[in-house]
Design a protein around this motif. Structure first.
Motif, PDB file in Angstrom:
ATOM      1  N   SER A  43     -15.334 -19.944  14.504  1.00 43.85           N
ATOM      2  CA  SER A  43     -13.986 -19.929  13.938  1.00 43.85           C
ATOM      3  C   SER A  43     -13.483 -18.498  13.750  1.00 43.85           C
ATOM      4  CB  SER A  43     -13.955 -20.683  12.609  1.00 43.85           C
ATOM      5  OG  SER A  43     -14.841 -20.081  11.684  1.00 43.85           O
ATOM      6  N   ASP A  44     -14.379 -17.563  13.435  1.00 45.06           N
ATOM      7  CA  ASP A  44     -13.981 -16.159  13.320  1.00 45.06           C
ATOM      8  C   ASP A  44     -13.520 -15.618  14.662  1.00 45.06           C
ATOM      9  OD1 ASP A  44     -14.599 -15.995  10.612  1.00 45.06           O
ATOM     10  OD2 ASP A  44     -16.687 -15.468  11.025  1.00 45.06           O
ATOM     11  N   ARG A  45     -14.219 -15.979  15.708  1.00 42.72           N
ATOM     12  CA  ARG A  45     -13.853 -15.509  17.044  1.00 42.72           C
ATOM     13  C   ARG A  45     -12.526 -16.113  17.508  1.00 42.72           C
ATOM     14  NH1 ARG A  45     -19.737 -15.679  17.692  1.00 42.72           N
ATOM     15  NH2 ARG A  45     -20.359 -13.500  17.903  1.00 42.72           N
ATOM     16  N   ILE A  46     -12.314 -17.397  17.219  1.00 45.76           N
ATOM     17  CA  ILE A  46     -11.051 -18.039  17.594  1.00 45.76           C
ATOM     18  C   ILE A  46      -9.894 -17.402  16.839  1.00 45.76           C
ATOM     19  CG2 ILE A  46      -9.745 -20.205  17.451  1.00 45.76           C
ATOM     20  CD1 ILE A  46     -12.398 -21.651  17.986  1.00 45.76           C
ATOM     21  N   LEU A  47     -10.097 -17.137  15.554  1.00 46.90           N
ATOM     22  CA  LEU A  47      -9.055 -16.486  14.765  1.00 46.90           C
ATOM     23  C   LEU A  47      -8.765 -15.085  15.291  1.00 46.90           C
ATOM     24  CD1 LEU A  47      -7.265 -16.697  12.232  1.00 46.90           C
ATOM     25  CD2 LEU A  47      -9.139 -15.625  10.995  1.00 46.90           C
ATOM     26  N   GLY A  48      -9.801 -14.356  15.679  1.00 43.73           N
ATOM     27  CA  GLY A  48      -9.607 -13.023  16.244  1.00 43.73           C
ATOM     28  C   GLY A  48      -8.829 -13.051  17.544  1.00 43.73           C
ATOM     29  N   VAL A  49      -9.114 -14.021  18.390  1.00 48.13           N
ATOM     30  CA  VAL A  49      -8.383 -14.144  19.655  1.00 48.13           C
ATOM     31  C   VAL A  49      -6.923 -14.488  19.386  1.00 48.13           C
ATOM     32  CG1 VAL A  49      -8.162 -15.549  21.740  1.00 48.13           C
ATOM     33  CG2 VAL A  49     -10.393 -14.700  21.052  1.00 48.13           C
ATOM     34  N   ASN A  50      -6.663 -15.365  18.422  1.00 53.81           N
ATOM     35  CA  ASN A  50      -5.281 -15.712  18.095  1.00 53.81           C
ATOM     36  C   ASN A  50      -4.520 -14.506  17.547  1.00 53.81           C
ATOM     37  OD1 ASN A  50      -5.310 -18.368  18.922  1.00 53.81           O
ATOM     38  ND2 ASN A  50      -6.034 -19.121  16.954  1.00 53.81           N
ATOM     39  N   VAL A  51      -5.162 -13.723  16.697  1.00 58.68           N
ATOM     40  CA  VAL A  51      -4.513 -12.527  16.163  1.00 58.68           C
ATOM     41  C   VAL A  51      -4.230 -11.536  17.290  1.00 58.68           C
ATOM     42  CG1 VAL A  51      -4.880 -10.500  14.694  1.00 58.68           C
ATOM     43  CG2 VAL A  51      -5.418 -12.766  13.838  1.00 58.68           C
ATOM     44  N   LEU A  52      -5.191 -11.373  18.189  1.00 58.35           N
ATOM     45  CA  LEU A  52      -5.010 -10.446  19.300  1.00 58.35           C
ATOM     46  C   LEU A  52      -3.872 -10.883  20.225  1.00 58.35           C
ATOM     47  CD1 LEU A  52      -6.310  -7.837  20.308  1.00 58.35           C
ATOM     48  CD2 LEU A  52      -7.743  -9.218  21.783  1.00 58.35           C
ATOM     49  N   THR A  53      -3.792 -12.168  20.530  1.00 61.91           N
ATOM     50  CA  THR A  53      -2.705 -12.636  21.391  1.00 61.91           C
ATOM     51  C   THR A  53      -1.350 -12.499  20.692  1.00 61.91           C
ATOM     52  OG1 THR A  53      -3.072 -14.922  20.685  1.00 61.91           O
ATOM     53  CG2 THR A  53      -4.107 -14.220  22.733  1.00 61.91           C
ATOM     54  N   ASN A  54      -1.310 -12.761  19.393  1.00 62.30           N
ATOM     55  CA  ASN A  54      -0.048 -12.569  18.665  1.00 62.30           C
ATOM     56  C   ASN A  54       0.369 -11.109  18.657  1.00 62.30           C
ATOM     57  OD1 ASN A  54       0.335 -15.268  18.073  1.00 62.30           O
ATOM     58  ND2 ASN A  54      -0.792 -15.137  16.162  1.00 62.30           N
ATOM     59  N   ASN A  55      -0.585 -10.208  18.519  1.00 57.21           N
ATOM     60  CA  ASN A  55      -0.260  -8.783  18.556  1.00 57.21           C
ATOM     61  C   ASN A  55       0.278  -8.370  19.919  1.00 57.21           C
ATOM     62  OD1 ASN A  55      -1.020  -8.495  15.916  1.00 57.21           O
ATOM     63  ND2 ASN A  55      -2.987  -7.566  16.355  1.00 57.21           N
ATOM     64  N   VAL A  56      -0.300  -8.893  20.980  1.00 55.28           N
ATOM     65  CA  VAL A  56       0.184  -8.573  22.327  1.00 55.28           C
ATOM     66  C   VAL A  56       1.613  -9.090  22.506  1.00 55.28           C
ATOM     67  CG1 VAL A  56      -0.133  -9.103  24.777  1.00 55.28           C
ATOM     68  CG2 VAL A  56      -2.083  -8.440  23.384  1.00 55.28           C
ATOM     69  N   ILE A  57       1.888 -10.270  21.983  1.00 57.92           N
ATOM     70  CA  ILE A  57       3.229 -10.843  22.097  1.00 57.92           C
ATOM     71  C   ILE A  57       4.242  -9.980  21.353  1.00 57.92           C
ATOM     72  CG2 ILE A  57       4.637 -12.824  21.406  1.00 57.92           C
ATOM     73  CD1 ILE A  57       2.001 -14.486  21.917  1.00 57.92           C
ATOM     74  N   VAL A  58       3.898  -9.553  20.148  1.00 57.35           N
ATOM     75  CA  VAL A  58       4.819  -8.717  19.373  1.00 57.35           C
ATOM     76  C   VAL A  58       5.027  -7.369  20.053  1.00 57.35           C
ATOM     77  CG1 VAL A  58       5.089  -7.520  17.172  1.00 57.35           C
ATOM     78  CG2 VAL A  58       4.334  -9.871  17.200  1.00 57.35           C
ATOM     79  N   ILE A  59       3.974  -6.804  20.614  1.00 55.21           N
ATOM     80  CA  ILE A  59       4.117  -5.533  21.336  1.00 55.21           C
ATOM     81  C   ILE A  59       5.013  -5.703  22.556  1.00 55.21           C
ATOM     82  CG2 ILE A  59       2.855  -3.872  22.761  1.00 55.21           C
ATOM     83  CD1 ILE A  59       0.634  -3.952  20.691  1.00 55.21           C
ATOM     84  N   LEU A  60       4.908  -6.821  23.258  1.00 54.55           N
ATOM     85  CA  LEU A  60       5.793  -7.067  24.403  1.00 54.55           C
ATOM     86  C   LEU A  60       7.251  -7.151  23.973  1.00 54.55           C
ATOM     87  CD1 LEU A  60       3.846  -9.657  26.584  1.00 54.55           C
ATOM     88  CD2 LEU A  60       4.518  -7.349  27.223  1.00 54.55           C
ATOM     89  N   VAL A  61       7.517  -7.806  22.865  1.00 51.76           N
ATOM     90  CA  VAL A  61       8.897  -7.926  22.390  1.00 51.76           C
ATOM     91  C   VAL A  61       9.430  -6.571  21.942  1.00 51.76           C
ATOM     92  CG1 VAL A  61      10.349  -8.971  20.615  1.00 51.76           C
ATOM     93  CG2 VAL A  61       8.673 -10.359  21.812  1.00 51.76           C
ATOM     94  N   ILE A  62       8.608  -5.796  21.221  1.00 50.15           N
ATOM     95  CA  ILE A  62       9.034  -4.456  20.807  1.00 50.15           C
ATOM     96  C   ILE A  62       9.281  -3.578  22.025  1.00 50.15           C
ATOM     97  CG2 ILE A  62       8.231  -2.336  19.680  1.00 50.15           C
ATOM     98  CD1 ILE A  62       6.921  -4.092  17.566  1.00 50.15           C
ATOM     99  N   LEU A  63       8.422  -3.688  23.014  1.00 48.32           N
ATOM    100  CA  LEU A  63       8.591  -2.912  24.242  1.00 48.32           C
ATOM    101  C   LEU A  63       9.881  -3.295  24.968  1.00 48.32           C
ATOM    102  CD1 LEU A  63       7.051  -0.752  25.836  1.00 48.32           C
ATOM    103  CD2 LEU A  63       6.003  -2.592  27.132  1.00 48.32           C
ATOM    104  N   ALA A  64      10.233  -4.572  24.901  1.00 45.57           N
ATOM    105  CA  ALA A  64      11.489  -5.011  25.518  1.00 45.57           C
ATOM    106  C   ALA A  64      12.685  -4.351  24.850  1.00 45.57           C
ATOM    107  CB  ALA A  64      11.606  -6.532  25.429  1.00 45.57           C
ATOM    108  N   PHE A  65      12.653  -4.227  23.535  1.00 44.05           N
ATOM    109  CA  PHE A  65      13.782  -3.604  22.849  1.00 44.05           C
ATOM    110  C   PHE A  65      13.793  -2.093  23.024  1.00 44.05           C
ATOM    111  CE2 PHE A  65      13.792  -7.628  20.479  1.00 44.05           C
ATOM    112  CZ  PHE A  65      15.128  -7.956  20.659  1.00 44.05           C
TER     113      PHE A  65
END
Length: 100
Positions: A43-65
């Motif tokens: 469960s720790d690893r799954i949570l870490g992967v979810n946090v990492l994917t969310n961070n990548v998504i936010v970075i993509l949106v910030i990069l778009a702006f």
């Protein structure tokens, strides 16, 4: 492109905030990577992967702006859908694995 991300001279307040937020997100991504590699439970690893994917998504949106290239938002949307389906499939696998 990466050098321009860390150049803070002559920026408006919103661009400065976006770049500062990107640096904070990069730091939290390394923390999530630590949780993925060292996490004692699945469960720790799954949570870490979810946090990492969310961070990548936010970075993509910030990069778009920052670059005013809004195709990054389309890429972020596709990445959201893939991450969601991947998380569901991993959790379904873990539920069936526990039942056996």
């Amino acid at each position: 492109m990466i050098q321009s991300l860390f150049d803070f001279s002559g920026l408006s307040l919103i661009e400065f905030s976006f770049r500062g937020a990107t640096l904070v997100i990069i730091i939290t991504s390394f923390m999530a990577l630590y949780r993925i590699l060292i996490g004692p439970k699945r469960s720790d690893r799954i949570l870490g992967v979810n946090v990492l994917t969310n961070n990548v998504i936010v970075i993509l949106v910030i990069l778009a702006f920052l670059t005013q290239n809004y195709t990054f938002i389309d890429a972020a949307t596709v990445y959201v859908l893939c991450a969601f389906i991947g998380t569901l499939s991993v959790l379904k696998f873990l539920v069936y694995d526990r039942g056996s």
